[in-house]
Structures are given as structure tokens and as C-alpha cells.
Design an enzyme around this catalytic site. Structure first.
Site, short mmCIF file in Angstrom:
data_model
loop_
_atom_site.label_atom_id
_atom_site.label_comp_id
_atom_site.label_asym_id
_atom_site.label_seq_id
_atom_site.Cartn_x
_atom_site.Cartn_y
_atom_site.Cartn_z
N CYS A 107 0.82 -1.21 0.00
CA CYS A 107 0.00 0.00 0.00
C CYS A 107 0.85 1.25 0.00
O CYS A 107 0.51 2.25 -0.64
CB CYS A 107 -0.93 0.00 1.21
SG CYS A 107 -0.07 -0.09 2.78
N HIS A 265 -2.31 1.38 7.28
CA HIS A 265 -2.51 1.32 5.83
C HIS A 265 -2.24 2.67 5.17
O HIS A 265 -2.56 3.71 5.76
CB HIS A 265 -3.98 0.89 5.61
CG HIS A 265 -4.33 0.63 4.19
ND1 HIS A 265 -3.54 -0.10 3.34
CD2 HIS A 265 -5.44 0.98 3.48
CE1 HIS A 265 -4.15 -0.18 2.15
NE2 HIS A 265 -5.30 0.47 2.21
N ASN A 285 -8.66 3.95 -2.21
CA ASN A 285 -8.00 2.76 -1.65
C ASN A 285 -7.30 2.02 -2.78
O ASN A 285 -7.46 2.38 -3.96
CB ASN A 285 -9.05 1.89 -0.94
CG ASN A 285 -8.42 0.94 0.06
OD1 ASN A 285 -7.20 0.83 0.17
ND2 ASN A 285 -9.25 0.23 0.82
#
Ligand SMILES: *[C@@H]1O[C@H](CO)[C@@H](O)[C@H](O)[C@H]1NC(C)=O
Ligand SMILES: *[C@@H]1O[C@H](CO)[C@@H](O)[C@H](O)[C@H]1NC(C)=O
Length: 320
Positions: A107, A265, A285
Site C-alpha cells: 500500500c 494502511h 483505496n
């Protein structure tokens, strides 16, 4: 209603022992407890939570954050109540795209590469559509941490300035020099660094394909500063604590409701707004377009540093 809730809560405590976070009970509890967001299943019910946990590969590097330059905006104009990069810069399609990191803690590379891509497009008014490769960052930035086992977003940005990053599209896309090598649902190890183009049909060499940043910096934990940065230079990278309930996000403004912290994240903030009186950040995302009901985007409470979303804001300027 009250009695139901008590039953749910006590059963839930039992369930949580096994972290059955995709159970109907867990999801119903979220939907009963609060009204700002809707929970539902995004993953097969038998998905082990560890598999998803692995995606939260954002590491915090205190030393680096302390040494990173802070960009301060002079806020003179009024900041609009709502802002969406996708409509502000329609000539940059990358702003509306959502990528998929697969079962890899990349990520940090995805959020950075996505924001770099948008920023180069915005800085050139849509004339340079160069998709930065998360694969290149993931495999070749040795200072960035541990690849699929997690990395430092801030170092991805300094790597961009010092070493440059090549282009690279999605898995199986054959687009760019180094397309992503991880299939969406494949448990994967960090790829080896290759200083050639993985896509053999790509006409440019690895070294010639490198595009650079000119500066990288952080933004203070201040809503207006973050907003000013997005409005002038494009999306920023952020990171935040993911709790178990977040995996089940469908729509609305996310606020942590139940569950343990699952990891940290990294994502990309593209705008903000207010929904039913609740201020939110609009966030891209990197869990694919099928996650949630907003095509892979989500909204999260704005103004309270909820889950830390306002405290690790990174950006940089592309070299054009
Ligand atoms: C901010 O704006 C004010 C008013 O225009 C100006 O006086 C000041 O020098 C500016 N500060 C910075 C850091 O640009
Ligand atoms: C930016 O691009 C748009 C079309 O994509 C064009 O209408 C506009 O004039 C351009 N702006 C500048 C400052 O070049």
C-alpha cells in the site's frame, strides 16, 4: 431493540475471540451501532483476517518524519465545503482510477505511485500521462523497508526525487515499463529488483523511462493545510490505522465502530465534503474497484485526526 443489542454484544464478544469479522453478527452490529456508514461483505466469508491484515503495510519511521521538510501554505482564499480532484482536473483520468495491490503489503508504494501519477498529470495540465510503477518502488527501493511485508511511504517519495521511478500499469496490463507482477488474489512474496523493463514490448529503456520528483515534503496535521495542498498540487498520500470493521466498508462516512486494530494502511486522499452534516475526506483505496460501493473509494471522518488519517500527510512536486 435494546435487548437485541445486548444479545448481539455478548455473542459478539465470543465471536471476536475468533475474529469472525465477516459474520452476519459483526456486520449487523456495525449497522445497528452507528448511522454514518453502511457495512457489508467485501470479501469471501472464509477469508482469514491475516490475509487482509498483510495489506496494511504502512510503516512509521519517526526519524524520517522528524527530518522531513514541512510545506506550509499561506491560506488566503476560502476553502470550499466540497472538493473532488476528479471533477477539478477531468483531463487527468488517473484521479478516478483505483488499483489493486493484491495480497501484498505494498500500500505504501501504491499510495505514493498513485499520487505521483496524478501530480505529474496535474502539473502538466493533462499533457503528461505517465503512470508511476508501484512495482519499481516495491522491488527496487531498498531503503523503503520490506516490500510486500511493509514499507515507509516517506522514503518512496524521496526515492522518487533521488532515483526516479519508471512507469507501470496493473497486473496483466502490459502497460508501462514495469507493470504490477502480483495477481489480485495471490499470496505473494516481494519481487526481485530488475533494472530492465519487465514489459518486453515497452519501447523505452528502464533508465530512460525514469521520471523524477523535484521535491518531497510532509504537510502539518491541519485540515486547512491538507486541503490547500490538495487544491494546489493534487492528491496527497495518507496513512491511518485500520480496524477490523473497516474491511466491511460499503458506503457513507467511515468512523471506527468495533474491532481490534488490524494494521496501518497507506492510501491517497483526493478530496473532501460533508455528508448528512458529517465532514469527510474522500479517499482512494488500492483494494480494487469491487471493494465497497464507491468503486474502491471511501469516505472517512474529517477534522478529528480519526484513526490518524491527518497525521502522516505526504506530497511532492514532479520534475516537469
Ligand atoms: C502570506 O500572505 C501574506 C499576505 O498576502 C503575506 O504578507 C505573507 O508574506 C505570506 N507568507 C508567506 C510565507 O508566503
Ligand atoms: C488545460 O487543458 C485544458 C484542456 O484539457 C484546456 O482547456 C486549458 O486551456 C488548459 N490550461 C492551460 C493553462 O493550458
Amino acid at each position: 431493540m435494546k435487548t437485541n443489542l445486548v444479545i448481539i454484544v455478548s455473542t459478539l464478544t465470543m465471536c471476536l475471540a475468533t475474529r469472525d469479522i465477516f459474520s452476519e453478527l459483526f456486520i449487523n452490529y456495525i449497522n445497528l451501532k452507528q448511522t454514518s456508514w453502511i457495512a457489508g461483505l467485501n470479501f469471501p466469508q472464509d477469508t482469514p483476517v491475516e490475509v487482509l491484515q498483510r495489506r496494511n503495510g504502512a510503516r512509521l519511521d519517526e526519524d524520517f518524519y522528524n527530518n522531513l521538510e514541512v510545506k506550509v501554505h499561506n491560506i488566503t482564499d476560502e476553502i470550499p465545503e466540497q472538493f473532488d480532484s476528479r471533477t477539478k482536473w477531468p483531463q487527468c483520468e488517473s484521479l478516478a482510477s483505483i488499483r489493486d495491490q493484491g495480497h501484498c503489503g505494498s500500500c505504501w508504494a501504491f499510495g505514493a505511485a498513485a499520487a505521483m501519477t496524478d501530480r505529474l498529470c496535474i502539473a502538466t495540465n493533462g499533457t503528461t500521462k505517465f503512470q508511476f510503477s508501484p512495482e519499481d518502488l516495491l522491488s527496487c527501493c531498498t531503503d523503503c523497508g520490506n516490500g510486500c511485508d511493509g514499507g515507509y511511504s516517506s522514503r518512496a517519495w524521496s526515492y522518487w526525487v533521488d532515483n526516479g521511478v519508471v512507469s507501470g500499469g496493473d497486473y496483466n496490463s502490459n502497460s508501462g515499463c514495469q507493470p504490477y507482477s502480483k495477481a489480485p488474489y495471490e499470496k505473494s512474496a516481494t519481487p526481485q529488483c530488475t533494472t530492465t523493463c519487465l514489459n518486453t514490448h515497452y519501447p523505452t529503456s528502464y533508465s530512460e523511462d525514469k521520471h523524477y520528483g523535484s521535491t518531497n515534503y510532509k504537510i502539518e496535521q491541519d485540515v486547512q493545510q491538507i486541503q490547500a495542498e490538495i487544491m494546489t498540487s493534487g492528491p496527497v498520500q495518507a496513512s491511518y490505522a485500520v480496524f477490523d470493521d473497516f474491511y466491511n466498508y460499503k458506503s457513507g462516512v467511515y468512523q471506527h465502530t468495533i474491532g481490534e486494530q488490524s494494521g496501518h494502511h497507506a492510501v491517497k486522499i483526493v478530496g473532501w465534503g460533508v455528508e448528512n452534516g458529517i465532514p469527510y475526506w474522500l479517499v482512494a483505496n488500492s483494494w480494487g474497484v469491487k471493494w465497497g460501493h464507491l468503486g474502491g473509494f471511501f469516505k472517512i471522518l474529517r477534522g478529528e485526526n480519526h484513526c490518524g488519517i491527518e497525521q502522516n500527510i505526504l506530497g511532492g512536486e514532479p520534475k516537469v
